[in-house]
Design a protein around this motif. Structure first.
Motif, PDB file in Angstrom:
ATOM      1  N   GLY A  77       0.978  -1.249  -0.453  1.00  0.00           N
ATOM      2  CA  GLY A  77       0.397  -0.372   0.154  1.00  0.00           C
ATOM      3  C   GLY A  77       0.812   1.611  -0.158  1.00  0.00           C
ATOM      4  O   GLY A  77       2.407   1.119  -0.448  1.00  0.00           O
ATOM      5  N   SER A  78       0.303   2.090   0.203  1.00  0.00           N
ATOM      6  CA  SER A  78       1.133   4.037   0.377  1.00  0.00           C
ATOM      7  C   SER A  78      -0.129   4.393   1.130  1.00  0.00           C
ATOM      8  O   SER A  78      -1.323   4.319   1.780  1.00  0.00           O
ATOM      9  N   ILE A  79       1.094   5.626   2.065  1.00  0.00           N
ATOM     10  CA  ILE A  79       0.788   6.657   2.826  1.00  0.00           C
ATOM     11  C   ILE A  79       0.955   7.753   2.070  1.00  0.00           C
ATOM     12  O   ILE A  79       2.267   8.385   1.884  1.00  0.00           O
ATOM     13  N   ARG A  80      -0.219   9.270   2.164  1.00  0.00           N
ATOM     14  CA  ARG A  80      -0.380  10.572   1.741  1.00  0.00           C
ATOM     15  C   ARG A  80      -0.072  11.124   2.596  1.00  0.00           C
ATOM     16  O   ARG A  80      -0.718  11.007   2.898  1.00  0.00           O
ATOM     17  N   LEU A  81       0.605  11.975   3.535  1.00  0.00           N
ATOM     18  CA  LEU A  81       0.525  13.177   3.777  1.00  0.00           C
ATOM     19  C   LEU A  81      -0.039  14.199   2.846  1.00  0.00           C
ATOM     20  O   LEU A  81       1.522  14.841   2.434  1.00  0.00           O
TER      21      LEU A  81
END
Ligand code: NAD
Ligand code: 89V
Length: 346
Positions: A252-256
């Protein structure tokens, strides 16, 4: 109850006004004296924060005051002078970033404190920002699997020189000023770097140093990291002083994003969190996110000083961040990929 520690501040300029306010949020640290070679600044700062004594000479202050530590909030060229002075008085010291103007000076500063047997810390606060801490917690949970790529973005057109005119005169600007934060966050999130390549530009013709820097790092973990910094970016949405992130992993991914929004995406879909920093009464709204992080880093320092433990951002730790900063300048100058040597300090 923990012991109350008495401390003094050296440097009563723009940033000290917030850093002192951040100290006053904490119980257990008492500011007993301030110093600035500009008498009026020292006097006004003492008055504003109810500090008993003020000085124009740091040497005199350290001879007269009974202190447990000193917080140095001057610009980089005097950090070595004041940390060495603190070492001679066997006083623990905290230095603002950038810790030193070069690696050899940093090494000497660290050695002086080691010889004196007292700790030396660096006020490297961006890693203490609420959204950055939250992203790190998600990363460590393993939710997005094995991380392979990270983008760390600080791009802005904020008129930073209005409050900090000195920055316009620096031959080394964005990497030393913002890069010391950005590259420290790279280390905080992804560990140590194996090599890097950096290119820089100066877009604003009215300043001395570079205001754009793009750095590609290969981390020891195998993560590819792209750190981009700019004060020349006129964007649809001004982000200052936020650092934006996009981290990709095998699952998956994390976007701030802007407004402290964190979007986590896995094969099951996406969900959002908001990591709003605590807003203190004294903050300048333009810098609220950064000001909040100063209370948290000061708490980390205070706990360490009271318990004889180590905070996250010791000077030896910050040496590795500085190494990235100054190797970026070398890479940009030589137009070469730089392999990072293991520092003398671990
Ligand atoms: P500033 O120029 O406004 O303040 C520095 C003060 O130090 C001035 O009042 C100056 O008179 C005083 N000073 C300089 N040399 C001195 C000496 N020899 N003896 C006594 N006083 C002396 O600068 P600033 O914007 O307040 O920045 C100070 C430091 O804080 C810098 O290192 C900067 O990089 C850092 N900073 C950090 C953050 C952060 O988020 N961590 C943000 C802004 C600034
Ligand atoms: O961190 C700094 O030194 C400042 C600011 C918060 C504006 O980036 O220059």
């Amino acid at each position: 109850m923990s012991q109350e520690l008495s401390f003094a501040v050296i440097g009563c300029g723009f940033w000290a006004q917030y850093q002192i306010a951040a100290w006053q949020e904490l119980e257990g640290a008492k500011l007993v004296a301030v110093c600035d070679h500009d008498d009026e600044k020292a006097r006004q700062t003492a008055k504003k924060f109810g500090v008993p004594n003020h000085y124009t000479d740091a040497k005199t202050m350290l001879e007269r005051e009974s202190l447990d530590f000193v917080d140095i909030i001057t610009t980089v060229e005097s950090h070595a002078e004041f940390t060495q002075l603190a070492a001679r008085h066997q006083l623990p010291a905290i230095s603002q970033k950038p810790f030193s103007p070069d690696l050899e000076t940093a090494r000497q500063m660290i050695m002086a404190h080691r010889a004196a047997g007292v700790p030396l810390f660096v006020h490297e606060n961006f890693r203490w920002q609420a959204p950055i801490r939250r992203v790190k917690t998600i990363l460590d949970s393993g939710e997005i699997g094995e991380v392979f790529k990270g983008r760390v973005t600080f791009t802005s057109a904020f008129p930073v020189f209005d409050n900090q005119p000195n920055l316009a005169k620096l031959d080394q600007f964005i990497l030393a000023d913002i890069g010391s934060h950005t590259l420290d966050m790279v280390r905080f999130l992804f560990g140590e770097a194996a090599n890097l390549h950096c290119i820089t530009q100066r877009v604003n013709p009215n300043i001395a140093g570079e205001d754009v820097a793009n750095v590609l790092l290969e981390m020891h973990s195998g993560v590819h990291c792209y750190a981009e910094m700019s004060y020349a970016s006129v964007l649809e949405k001004e982000a200052f002083p936020h650092t934006l992130l996009l981290i990709e992993g095998s699952e998956g991914s994390i976007r701030l994003d802007h407004n402290y929004r964190i979007i986590v995406t896995t094969r099951e879909g996406s969900y959002r969190k908001v990591a709003t920093p605590k807003k203190y009464k004294w903050v300048n709204p333009d810098y609220a996110l950064v000001h909040s992080s100063m209370v948290d880093i000061n708490r980390d320092f205070l706990t360490a000083l009271q318990n004889g433990t180590l905070p996250e951002t010791t000077a030896a730790d910050n040496y590795r961040t500085l190494q990235l900063v100054y190797e970026c300048y070398r890479s940009a100058k030589m137009k070469q990929v730089i392999t990072l040597e293991e520092p003398i300090f671990s």
